[in-house]
Design a protein around this motif. Structure first.
Motif, PDB file in Angstrom:
ATOM      1  N   PRO A 254       0.805  -1.229   0.000  1.00 27.95           N
ATOM      2  CA  PRO A 254       0.000   0.000   0.000  1.00 27.95           C
ATOM      3  C   PRO A 254       0.838   1.279   0.000  1.00 27.95           C
ATOM      4  O   PRO A 254       1.888   1.353   0.640  1.00 27.95           O
ATOM      5  N   GLU A 268      -4.389   5.219  -2.343  1.00 26.11           N
ATOM      6  CA  GLU A 268      -4.948   6.250  -1.457  1.00 26.11           C
ATOM      7  C   GLU A 268      -4.306   7.597  -1.757  1.00 26.11           C
ATOM      8  O   GLU A 268      -3.091   7.754  -1.686  1.00 26.11           O
ATOM      9  N   ASN A 283      -4.628   2.008   5.765  1.00 22.76           N
ATOM     10  CA  ASN A 283      -4.110   1.288   4.601  1.00 22.76           C
ATOM     11  C   ASN A 283      -3.316   0.049   4.996  1.00 22.76           C
ATOM     12  O   ASN A 283      -3.290  -0.933   4.247  1.00 22.76           O
ATOM     13  N   ASP A 287      -6.042  -2.208   3.818  1.00 27.96           N
ATOM     14  CA  ASP A 287      -5.510  -2.277   2.446  1.00 27.96           C
ATOM     15  C   ASP A 287      -6.635  -2.150   1.416  1.00 27.96           C
ATOM     16  O   ASP A 287      -6.852  -3.044   0.584  1.00 27.96           O
TER      17      ASP A 287
END
Length: 350
Positions: A254, A268, A283, A287
């Motif tokens: 991530p 993100e 995250n 995730d």
């Protein structure tokens, strides 16, 4: 065959090193071109290298590998663009400067656009090969695992976070995240934070973050030039509009960006710097963009065999076998003047 590994910046070393290995395996002759400003950082001093463009004229190469935007048009050789990143949204990534005979692209996202541009300009070729800097992903992505575990144990931490912002004044998050990173580090001692800055980052921010690291036990300012080591070690990365985002996502981990300008974001992204801690933890735990990362792998770099450097060398071998070494590039007077201003005029008539 004779090859030039053309470096204007120190980040080029890590891109060209896998090609160097292939050239040695194939018993090709090669020389590095290193600009004076990066000579101190050059890690292969036992190799044949030079700081002089006139030496390259004398060398009389067959192929020039260039992970940058310019190359002297008057040098002999198949002028081959291999790129210095994966951020197609950045200004200039798809700009045709007419210095290159061949573009070796990383994946379909890039190949399709350059093939379209080829149909317009009709003075270069495009071959998809993958990107050599990422060959290690297919060969030994766990190479730094032991070192990572030792560092985490030393700092009594569980998670390694990498902060790697871009240097562009308009795009960098560095001025906006320094206080947030300081707070995050002080309240989350189970995180070890690596800071890895682009070599062109403004000195002001390098110094401020070095000071932050010096005064914070779980922050380390990394000075090693090749970021690949830290991408492989990190569990999560924070950045902005940087090519390194794509390099990290290809490891299926991530990433978080702030104010990223990409038209297609598959990770993100936020414009609220105060949400740093919330975004990091969400995250890592949830995730939420795991499935979206598959698009990046398929379109930006679908090669995981560790053989992109080999494909690049073989592409140039085949090109020359079929077409010969291009005699010269047709450039506008303005383009020639720009090259002269950067590299000087040729020492022999071209």
């Amino acid at each position: 065959m004779k090859f030039i590994l053309f470096c204007q910046n120190n980040y080029a070393f890590g891109i060209l090193e896998p090609i160097k290995q292939v050239l040695e395996t194939k018993n090709h002759d090669y020389i590095w071109y290193i600009e004076d400003k990066t000579d101190k950082d050059f890690p292969y001093k036992s190799d044949n290298y030079t700081n002089s463009i006139s030496d390259l004229e004398t060398y009389d190469s067959d192929v020039i590998f260039v992970p940058g935007n310019q190359v002297p048009h008057y040098l002999r050789g198949l002028k081959t663009q291999i790129f210095h990143g994966l951020a197609g949204e950045k200004k200039g990534h798809f700009r045709i400067r007419h210095y290159f005979d061949l573009y070796l692209t990383q994946g379909p996202y890039f190949t399709n656009t350059f093939n379209h541009l080829k149909s317009i300009h009709k003075d270069f070729d495009v071959i998809e090969t993958g990107w050599p800097k990422l060959d290690i992903y297919g060969k030994d992505k766990n190479i730094y695992n032991e070192e990572k575990q030792q560092l985490l144990k030393m700092h009594n931490a569980k998670t390694l976070l990498l902060y790697a912002p871009t240097f562009s004044p308009k795009l960098t998050s560095a001025p906006h995240l320094i206080s947030q990173l300081k707070t995050f580090a002080s309240t989350n001692k189970d995180y070890l934070i690596f800071l890895k800055f682009h070599p062109l980052m403004a000195t002001e921010w390098i110094e401020k973050y070095q000071e932050l690291a010096a005064n914070t036990s779980n922050i380390i300012f990394q000075t090693e030039k090749n970021i690949i080591k830290f991408l492989l070690m990190a569990d999560i990365m924070v950045s902005d509009t940087s090519s390194v985002i794509y390099e990290f996502l290809l490891l299926d981990k991530p990433a978080i960006t702030f104010n990223n300008i990409s038209k297609e974001i598959h990770w993100e992204n936020s414009n609220d710097f105060n949400k740093l801690e919330e975004l990091i933890k969400n995250n890592l735990q949830e995730d939420p963009f795991a499935e979206s990362r598959a698009y990046i792998c398929q379109q930006f770099h679908p090669y995981n065999d560790g053989k992109s450097a080999l494909r690049m060398v073989e592409a140039t071998e085949d090109y020359i076998k079929t077409n010969g070494v291009p005699s010269k590039r047709k450039l506008s007077f303005t383009r020639k003047l720009k090259i002269f201003s950067i590299f000087g005029r040729p020492s022999k008539q071209n």
